[in-house]
Design a protein around this motif. Sequence first.
Motif, PDB file in Angstrom:
ATOM      1  N   ALA A  94       0.851  -1.185   0.000  1.00  0.00           N
ATOM      2  CA  ALA A  94       0.000   0.000   0.000  1.00  0.00           C
ATOM      3  C   ALA A  94       0.888   1.236   0.000  1.00  0.00           C
ATOM      4  N   VAL A  95       0.489   2.236  -0.787  1.00  0.00           N
ATOM      5  CA  VAL A  95       1.215   3.499  -0.863  1.00  0.00           C
ATOM      6  C   VAL A  95       0.175   4.616  -0.863  1.00  0.00           C
ATOM      7  N   SER A  96       0.474   5.683  -0.129  1.00  0.00           N
ATOM      8  CA  SER A  96      -0.414   6.835  -0.082  1.00  0.00           C
ATOM      9  C   SER A  96       0.425   8.100  -0.050  1.00  0.00           C
ATOM     10  N   MET A  97      -0.004   9.099  -0.822  1.00  0.00           N
ATOM     11  CA  MET A  97       0.737  10.361  -0.825  1.00  0.00           C
ATOM     12  C   MET A  97      -0.213  11.525  -1.028  1.00  0.00           C
ATOM     13  N   PHE A  98       0.162  12.657  -0.437  1.00  0.00           N
ATOM     14  CA  PHE A  98      -0.577  13.886  -0.677  1.00  0.00           C
ATOM     15  C   PHE A  98       0.000  14.553  -1.919  1.00  0.00           C
ATOM     16  N   ILE A  99      -0.866  14.923  -2.828  1.00  0.00           N
ATOM     17  CA  ILE A  99      -0.463  15.540  -4.089  1.00  0.00           C
ATOM     18  C   ILE A  99       0.283  16.852  -3.840  1.00  0.00           C
ATOM     19  N   LYS A 100      -0.152  17.617  -2.847  1.00  0.00           N
ATOM     20  CA  LYS A 100       0.475  18.916  -2.579  1.00  0.00           C
ATOM     21  C   LYS A 100       1.910  18.798  -2.070  1.00  0.00           C
TER      22      LYS A 100
END
Length: 148
Positions: A24-30
């Motif tokens: 699983a990978v999660s990132m904030f675009i900003k």
Amino acid sequence: PLEDIEAINEEVLGAIDLEKGTLAVSMFIKKFNFERSLMQEHFNENYLESDKYPKATFKGVIKDFAAINFTEAGSFEAQAEGEMEIHGVVRPLTAVVKFNVSPETLRVSTEFEVSVADHEIEIPKLVIKNIAEVVEVRASFNFKRQER
């Protein structure tokens, strides 16, 4: 064709379950940083609409996970298969993942391409020749083993 545009995000969360073979990978675009602030502003406001779609995620599995020994030091490759969500649009993604295993850490890297159109990201006609239709993505993670 006019210039390379590069953005780096060093605040990405990633996890691998070495018992189940899930990723699983999660990132904030900003959190993507560009060389020029105007590029970053256009990326967030005009293309990725990061206020409306603040995160990009990947959820998947390591193919042939049972055949891989994550307790043995060394390097190997495997395929990850799952779903990538960008700009509120979920698409399947398969990528080759390189693993470098040591007793304390697990280094993971991958490269893949993302089609802007597949994620319904609209590029204004005025700059369409300056923005790639397919974006090259390079990712690397350094994981520390957690004892249970």
